[in-house]
Scaffold this motif. Sequence first.
Motif, PDB file in Angstrom:
ATOM      1  N   ALA A 120       0.845  -1.195   0.000  1.00 15.96           N
ATOM      2  CA  ALA A 120       0.000   0.000   0.000  1.00 15.96           C
ATOM      3  C   ALA A 120       0.872   1.234   0.000  1.00 15.96           C
ATOM      4  O   ALA A 120       2.032   1.183   0.408  1.00 15.96           O
ATOM      5  CB  ALA A 120      -0.915   0.012   1.223  1.00 15.96           C
ATOM      6  N   ASP A 121       0.291   2.338  -0.439  1.00 16.83           N
ATOM      7  CA  ASP A 121       1.016   3.601  -0.349  1.00 16.83           C
ATOM      8  C   ASP A 121       0.872   4.147   1.065  1.00 16.83           C
ATOM      9  O   ASP A 121      -0.004   3.742   1.834  1.00 16.83           O
ATOM     10  CB  ASP A 121       0.494   4.597  -1.393  1.00 16.83           C
ATOM     11  N   GLN A 122       1.755   5.059   1.413  1.00 13.15           N
ATOM     12  CA  GLN A 122       1.807   5.592   2.771  1.00 13.15           C
ATOM     13  C   GLN A 122       0.516   6.302   3.159  1.00 13.15           C
ATOM     14  O   GLN A 122       0.063   6.206   4.308  1.00 13.15           O
ATOM     15  CB  GLN A 122       2.987   6.558   2.918  1.00 13.15           C
ATOM     16  N   THR A 123      -0.112   7.002   2.216  1.00 14.46           N
ATOM     17  CA  THR A 123      -1.342   7.730   2.510  1.00 14.46           C
ATOM     18  C   THR A 123      -2.466   6.768   2.881  1.00 14.46           C
ATOM     19  O   THR A 123      -3.225   7.008   3.824  1.00 14.46           O
ATOM     20  CB  THR A 123      -1.747   8.604   1.310  1.00 14.46           C
ATOM     21  N   THR A 124      -2.559   5.662   2.168  1.00 11.48           N
ATOM     22  CA  THR A 124      -3.580   4.651   2.469  1.00 11.48           C
ATOM     23  C   THR A 124      -3.342   4.041   3.835  1.00 11.48           C
ATOM     24  O   THR A 124      -4.282   3.877   4.629  1.00 11.48           O
ATOM     25  CB  THR A 124      -3.580   3.561   1.380  1.00 11.48           C
ATOM     26  N   LEU A 125      -2.088   3.711   4.145  1.00 18.48           N
ATOM     27  CA  LEU A 125      -1.772   3.144   5.456  1.00 18.48           C
ATOM     28  C   LEU A 125      -2.075   4.134   6.567  1.00 18.48           C
ATOM     29  O   LEU A 125      -2.597   3.751   7.618  1.00 18.48           O
ATOM     30  CB  LEU A 125      -0.314   2.708   5.512  1.00 18.48           C
ATOM     31  N   ALA A 126      -1.772   5.405   6.354  1.00 15.20           N
ATOM     32  CA  ALA A 126      -2.075   6.428   7.350  1.00 15.20           C
ATOM     33  C   ALA A 126      -3.579   6.469   7.618  1.00 15.20           C
ATOM     34  O   ALA A 126      -4.009   6.496   8.781  1.00 15.20           O
ATOM     35  CB  ALA A 126      -1.580   7.791   6.879  1.00 15.20           C
ATOM     36  N   ALA A 127      -4.378   6.431   6.569  1.00 16.81           N
ATOM     37  CA  ALA A 127      -5.833   6.454   6.729  1.00 16.81           C
ATOM     38  C   ALA A 127      -6.325   5.188   7.430  1.00 16.81           C
ATOM     39  O   ALA A 127      -7.232   5.251   8.269  1.00 16.81           O
ATOM     40  CB  ALA A 127      -6.512   6.608   5.371  1.00 16.81           C
ATOM     41  N   ASP A 128      -5.720   4.052   7.110  1.00 12.54           N
ATOM     42  CA  ASP A 128      -6.132   2.779   7.721  1.00 12.54           C
ATOM     43  C   ASP A 128      -6.021   2.814   9.243  1.00 12.54           C
ATOM     44  O   ASP A 128      -6.815   2.179   9.936  1.00 12.54           O
ATOM     45  CB  ASP A 128      -5.280   1.621   7.197  1.00 12.54           C
ATOM     46  N   VAL A 129      -5.014   3.514   9.754  1.00  9.53           N
ATOM     47  CA  VAL A 129      -4.782   3.510  11.209  1.00  9.53           C
ATOM     48  C   VAL A 129      -5.011   4.888  11.845  1.00  9.53           C
ATOM     49  O   VAL A 129      -4.599   5.117  12.980  1.00  9.53           O
ATOM     50  CB  VAL A 129      -3.375   2.958  11.561  1.00  9.53           C
ATOM     51  N   ALA A 130      -5.692   5.765  11.112  1.00  4.86           N
ATOM     52  CA  ALA A 130      -6.087   7.089  11.617  1.00  4.86           C
ATOM     53  C   ALA A 130      -4.892   7.941  12.064  1.00  4.86           C
ATOM     54  O   ALA A 130      -4.891   8.530  13.139  1.00  4.86           O
ATOM     55  CB  ALA A 130      -7.110   6.954  12.743  1.00  4.86           C
ATOM     56  N   LEU A 131      -3.869   7.982  11.212  1.00  6.88           N
ATOM     57  CA  LEU A 131      -2.704   8.832  11.462  1.00  6.88           C
ATOM     58  C   LEU A 131      -2.649   9.927  10.413  1.00  6.88           C
ATOM     59  O   LEU A 131      -3.122   9.733   9.287  1.00  6.88           O
ATOM     60  CB  LEU A 131      -1.403   8.036  11.337  1.00  6.88           C
ATOM     61  N   ASP A 132      -2.039  11.055  10.758  1.00  4.72           N
ATOM     62  CA  ASP A 132      -1.784  12.052   9.719  1.00  4.72           C
ATOM     63  C   ASP A 132      -0.635  11.532   8.846  1.00  4.72           C
ATOM     64  O   ASP A 132       0.169  10.701   9.271  1.00  4.72           O
ATOM     65  CB  ASP A 132      -1.467  13.419  10.334  1.00  4.72           C
ATOM     66  N   ARG A 133      -0.578  12.014   7.623  1.00  3.42           N
ATOM     67  CA  ARG A 133       0.393  11.496   6.658  1.00  3.42           C
ATOM     68  C   ARG A 133       1.838  11.693   7.081  1.00  3.42           C
ATOM     69  O   ARG A 133       2.674  10.826   6.865  1.00  3.42           O
ATOM     70  CB  ARG A 133       0.156  12.114   5.278  1.00  3.42           C
ATOM     71  N   SER A 134       2.143  12.827   7.711  1.00  7.18           N
ATOM     72  CA  SER A 134       3.543  13.070   8.089  1.00  7.18           C
ATOM     73  C   SER A 134       3.985  12.134   9.209  1.00  7.18           C
ATOM     74  O   SER A 134       5.116  11.635   9.190  1.00  7.18           O
ATOM     75  CB  SER A 134       3.766  14.534   8.466  1.00  7.18           C
ATOM     76  N   THR A 135       3.119  11.875  10.180  1.00  7.19           N
ATOM     77  CA  THR A 135       3.456  10.927  11.249  1.00  7.19           C
ATOM     78  C   THR A 135       3.626   9.527  10.670  1.00  7.19           C
ATOM     79  O   THR A 135       4.573   8.815  11.029  1.00  7.19           O
ATOM     80  CB  THR A 135       2.364  10.924  12.340  1.00  7.19           C
ATOM     81  N   ALA A 136       2.732   9.143   9.783  1.00  5.62           N
ATOM     82  CA  ALA A 136       2.837   7.820   9.152  1.00  5.62           C
ATOM     83  C   ALA A 136       4.134   7.714   8.364  1.00  5.62           C
ATOM     84  O   ALA A 136       4.846   6.704   8.465  1.00  5.62           O
ATOM     85  CB  ALA A 136       1.640   7.554   8.254  1.00  5.62           C
ATOM     86  N   ALA A 137       4.466   8.742   7.581  1.00  6.76           N
ATOM     87  CA  ALA A 137       5.686   8.707   6.767  1.00  6.76           C
ATOM     88  C   ALA A 137       6.928   8.580   7.645  1.00  6.76           C
ATOM     89  O   ALA A 137       7.837   7.789   7.349  1.00  6.76           O
ATOM     90  CB  ALA A 137       5.769   9.948   5.891  1.00  6.76           C
ATOM     91  N   ALA A 138       6.986   9.338   8.735  1.00  2.00           N
ATOM     92  CA  ALA A 138       8.143   9.278   9.640  1.00  2.00           C
ATOM     93  C   ALA A 138       8.235   7.910  10.311  1.00  2.00           C
ATOM     94  O   ALA A 138       9.326   7.341  10.433  1.00  2.00           O
ATOM     95  CB  ALA A 138       8.057  10.379  10.686  1.00  2.00           C
ATOM     96  N   THR A 139       7.104   7.377  10.724  1.00  2.00           N
ATOM     97  CA  THR A 139       7.093   6.060  11.374  1.00  2.00           C
ATOM     98  C   THR A 139       7.487   4.976  10.385  1.00  2.00           C
ATOM     99  O   THR A 139       8.288   4.082  10.707  1.00  2.00           O
ATOM    100  CB  THR A 139       5.709   5.763  11.987  1.00  2.00           C
ATOM    101  N   LEU A 140       6.961   5.050   9.173  1.00  5.17           N
ATOM    102  CA  LEU A 140       7.315   4.062   8.143  1.00  5.17           C
ATOM    103  C   LEU A 140       8.800   4.141   7.781  1.00  5.17           C
ATOM    104  O   LEU A 140       9.433   3.116   7.524  1.00  5.17           O
ATOM    105  CB  LEU A 140       6.430   4.240   6.907  1.00  5.17           C
ATOM    106  N   ALA A 141       9.369   5.340   7.802  1.00  2.00           N
ATOM    107  CA  ALA A 141      10.811   5.486   7.545  1.00  2.00           C
ATOM    108  C   ALA A 141      11.616   4.763   8.626  1.00  2.00           C
ATOM    109  O   ALA A 141      12.607   4.079   8.331  1.00  2.00           O
ATOM    110  CB  ALA A 141      11.191   6.957   7.477  1.00  2.00           C
TER     111      ALA A 141
END
Length: 126
Positions: free
Chosen positions: A34-55
Amino acid sequence: MHQLHLSLFAAQVRGLITPVQFSLLSALAARGSADQTTLAADVALDRSTAAATLARMEAHGWIARGRDDADGRAMRCRMTEAGRALLARVEPLAREAHRQTLAALPPEDGAHLMALMRAALHGVSD
């Protein structure tokens, strides 16, 4: 309830993974990739927090990320073998934390509470 559950989760996993990382890894396992934006939405995170966590998860070797072939702006994620192994190790621990969170309730009340929380979450719009 949230604080109690986080405390029980932390006691179970003993620093192996954070709750947010576990949520993202679980969402990724359910999707395959999945793309980062979809994963962020799946777990109710903002995109920047999701991107930093995924990094950070990529740095641990749990996921691999790369540009999406269809949309070069999007970062596509997939789980690695190390990520699958970690998830297999942590899932039973997370289930135990969940069990402990609801342990004081009769089983039917715990099931009802979970149904109410799911209903509440489905009622939230972005």
